[in-house]
Every structure is written in structure tokens, then in C-alpha cells.
Write an enzyme that holds these catalytic residues in place. Sequence first.
Site: not given
Length: 669
Positions: A28-29, A212-213, A243, A601
Site C-alpha cells: 500500500k505504501t 493512509d490507515e 487491521q 507480521r
Amino acid sequence: MGLNPQQLAAVKHFETPLLVLAGAGSGKTGVITQKIAWLIEKQGYSPTSIVAVTFTNKASNEMRARLKKQLGPAQMKGLTISTFHRLGMDILHKDGEAMGLRKGFTILDQGDSLSTMRELIREDNAGIEERDLQNIISNWKNEFITPAGALASATEDQDRIAALLYAKYNELIRACNSVDFDDLISLPVELLREHTEIRDKWRGKIRHMLVDEYQDTNAAQYELVRLLVDKFGALTAVGDDDQSIYSWRGAKPENLMNLKVDYPNLRVIKLEQNYRSSQRILRCANAVISHNPHEFEKALWSDLGIGDMLRVSTCKHTLDEAEWVAAEILTRHYQKDTRWGDFAILYRSNFQSRAFEQSMREKQIPYTVSGGSSFFDKPEIKDMLAYLKLLVNPDDDTAFLRCINTPRREIGPTTLAKLGQHARNRNISMFAACHDMGLETQLDGRPLHRLQRFANWLTLNADNAERGDTLAVVKGVFEDIEYNDWIQTQYETPGKAQRAIENTVELFAWIERLLTNNEDQKDQPLSDVVRSLCLHDMLSRQDDESDSNEVQMMTLHAAKGLEFPHVFMVGMEEDLLPHRNSIEGETIEEERRLAYVGMTRARHTLTFTRSRARQQFGETGACEPSRFLDDLPPEDVTFMGELDSATAEQTRAAGKSALKGLMDLLSAD
């Protein structure tokens, strides 16, 4: 661009509002940074018209670093990549006067805010804990509940006490020309709601906004975005409802769904290809999260290979669990030459780390525990920041009280109490009260002279900082008060004192960089530097900047956004994960998301551990395995230690053998 079809579609879509539903490890970044570059290079957007917002300094710094590799300095000039709170600070810096803020306002950190509340509670003899009050007021501000509204809706005595203190707290910090961390979002929202011309100005400035997020936004952050984005919805929101793990901070995962209401022409693009984890890890993670309801269905997949079996190790008790994990890490490190930094131990609650730290120390395994003390927590740094705050805002009473006797100026608590009472009665700051004519009726002689001498000295230095060489003036302030000599008297050993002095040197160097190395503006005023330092302090506490070769130990919440080759999720038991509070409060869905975050993770191996018995509050009780373990596909998991398996003992023996071999090698040298 090196993007998959879904990523490319997300980059090129800008005609309508867009939600990028980005699964863990789906790049996504890269999508956000590539879209910024595409808007500038291919669509001719001015960098000054693009705003990208995230939650931590680390995330915004990573975006900026990626873009610098792709865009030239001219294409980056004026581009805004910031945290929500820094964006709010910029809005207040430019237009805060409409809300009654004067230029040079200061930001109270959590400690300053808590100290202010503590004094108000003491003054009113109120029966409420200061941290409880801080949380209550924070929630009210993020839900746009005014002190009057809080008081009107109060049904319990505790709520009424909190509401009255909320009103006094707001009045006090405004009188000191200060804002707290929550104000950095709630005040800009109030500003944009009440002042149409200011809202239109900001909407005209922002041609495209990327967030973002998005699942981590609270009510205030969601409303800030809605007010800044014009009616056409020039917005790209990136998030993942699976998330969302910060409800305790006020995050609302339903904000993702609300986008469909606010923007009926919203387009949704799903990023489901994972570039981090093996297929087995993702299959298991999908199986766990599938039990949660979903507005947007998605399933992560990977072409990185099937990967190792996941393991579930059942241990006798807490210390046995820690010993087993340490032995596993030791064995893999020496037998497969795996870096210490490639291992992570993730747990639900901080208290779980103690046993693992003990085992790591006993086996001489280097480790670090996230959440250690911040650079800004050091007394000498807090002292220096207080002086800097006073130079740009003498009305900051919290900073005034910290500085007035650091170093000692023989100004006692009785004098300060009389000064504070006079300031309160006159509705002015303690600094202003030092020169108020009426103070002479409360104080005279040496106490009054000492207060006025300090106030005069402060005024002179603040004026010099405004007019001359700012850095030289700042250094001169600490030479005047002989601060290094004061440090020498505050520490038990010369070594500790020297380290404290080195910290002050580091802060001076940082201030110099902020004053002179800003790309868009040379020679920033000291007020901007102080605000940047204060904001960095508050936000850096969430960031993990460590890249050392040590085993990483942290809570599942702290692990979000990170990745590790080898992950141990420990304490997989009912009442731990899911936590007892979530079971009693029927909020299992967030605990399931927390387990999902921990699992995703892991890149190569994922191991779960649990104990049959665990000691809490001085008593040892039997532990039930976490319900999330029941969701794992049996064909992807190896269970260890359930019956009389010798596997665990064999692993311990291997770890002991590896350690003995290392010690023999060292002794041979």
C-alpha cells in the site's frame, strides 16, 4: 512502475473518490507514493495541491524517502506528507487566530496535560484519578462533546465532576495560549465548520488528498478529512478493516464503510496479493479472520511458495514457555546463522515480557523491548524544552513552573502559590502576573524581586531570539543559568552527568538542523522549531526506529506496520488472547483482528506458544488454549507438547548444546 494490475488501477484512478482496500503486506505504501508521483508527473498537479496524511512520523518519512528517489527537488517542493496532528497544527498555525489562539501557541505533551489536570483535581479536592480524567476528556474532544454538553448529559457524580474539570482545564490552557494533542484535530474541525471562508480556502488549496490507515481514524480525524475534501471527493483512502485494532484510542473501523455513504460514487479496489508471507501463513491468517463479519470481502494470497508448517507449542508453565522460545531462537541462530534481529516475540500485554527477558539474559541473547523511554522523557531534555517553550510563549504556565526553580532561584512554593492565585484571580498567566501591579499586595521584598528578575531575563532573551541569531541566543540562555553545572549536581555519578550533558548537545544539534535545513523555508522562527520538537516527541513514541541486530520483543499493537522473518506469538490462551476484558465486553472481533495482525507480521516462520498453567496475582491457575488456535487449518499446523511428546525437550537440549558449543569456543580464545 512495477505494479500489479490492481495497484496500477489504484494509482491511475482519480476521477471519483477511491477506497483502496489494502491487505497486510500488499504494497500500500508503494501505491500511495506512486500515485503522488503519477499525479505530479502525468496529470500536472502542483505539489502544493497534494496532501498525504498518515499516523506516524515513521510512515510519513518512509513515503517522503521513496518519493525523493523518483521526483526531483522542484517536484517535491511544497508537497505535504504529514501526520494528522501535524496537518492540524499547520491549520491552526495559519488560521488559529479565528479560534482565539495567538501566534506562538504551544502544544502540551501528555505529561504537561496530566500535570495541569493534577493541579485542578488537587485544587477542587475532586475524587477522580488524573489519568482517568485525561482519558475521559480526550474521548470527549474526539467526539466533539463540549464541556457544557458533557455536563448536560452527565448522569453520575463522576461524570459531573469530570465535566466541570473539563471546563476548567480548557479555560486554563487557553489562558496559557496552549493546546493539547487532541486539540490539534478537534480545533481545526471546529474552525472549518464555523468559518466557511477558511474552509473554502483550504478546499481550494487541496486538489487531492491521500489518507493512509483509514481504518484507524477516529471521529475527529474522519470529520477533518470530510471537511477538507471538496464535494467532488478528490480523495484516496487506503485501509484494511481487518487491521483495525485501536478502538481504545477511538479508532472506528466503520469509517471505511461510511465512505460509501458520504461518497455514493466511491470506487473500491482491493489489493489482495501479499508480498510478505508464505502461503501457509496467509491461509491460516485468512482462516482466523474469516470468522469476523465483513462489509468488504477479501482474501490474501501469495506466490512466495507454500512455506514451513506453522507450529503450536504447548508448555508446562510461563517460565517453561519462555525457556522453550529462547532455546528455539538460540538453536536457529547458531545452526542456520539467522540474525538475532530476524526474530520477534509478540504478546498481548506488557507484563508477559518479563519471563522472556529473563530467559534472554540467561542465554546471553541480545534483545530489545519496544516502548522504552523516549529521548524526550529525559529530565534534561524536558527542562530544555520547557525553556524553549517559554521563549516563544511566556504565557505557558506549565513551562513556567518547571523553569522557575531549575536551577534553584530561591523561589519557594509559598511564593508560587500566591503568584498562581493572583494570576487566576486576574485571569492572566503567571508570567504576566509577575509584572502586574496588584501582585505587590500579595508579595513584596525579595520574593517579588526574584520573580520580576526572572521575568525580565526571560523577556530580554525572547526578544533577542526574535531579532538575532536564534541558536546563539538559545545556547546563551543555558550558559546564563549555568545549566551544565546544575546537571552535575543532579546525578549520582560523573558518568551519568556526562551522558545527560551529551543529550543536551544532541538537542542543540537538532535545533540547529531545524533552524537552517528546512527545504522549503530557511531560518525558521523559533516558535516553529519548538512546535516541531513537541510534536515529534508525541508522535515518535509510536514509532520504532530501531534497526539493531537484537531479538525484537513488543506487544501485538506495537507490531502493526512491521514485519519479521521469524515470529513467535506467545501466550495464546483464553483471557490473554482474546483478552479477558474483550470476552466480558463481547468485543472479540477486535481481538481476532489483533491475532490476524500478529500473524501477518511473519514472513517465513510463525510459531504459537501457550502454557498449561500461568501465575497471576500470586496464584497459579490452569489455562485454556485460545479459541483462535481452533481456527487454524490442521493441514498447515504442527502441534507440539500436547501429550508426552519429546519434541520440546529435544529442542531445549539442542539449545543447550548450541550454547555450550559457543561458550567452549569463546573460552578457547
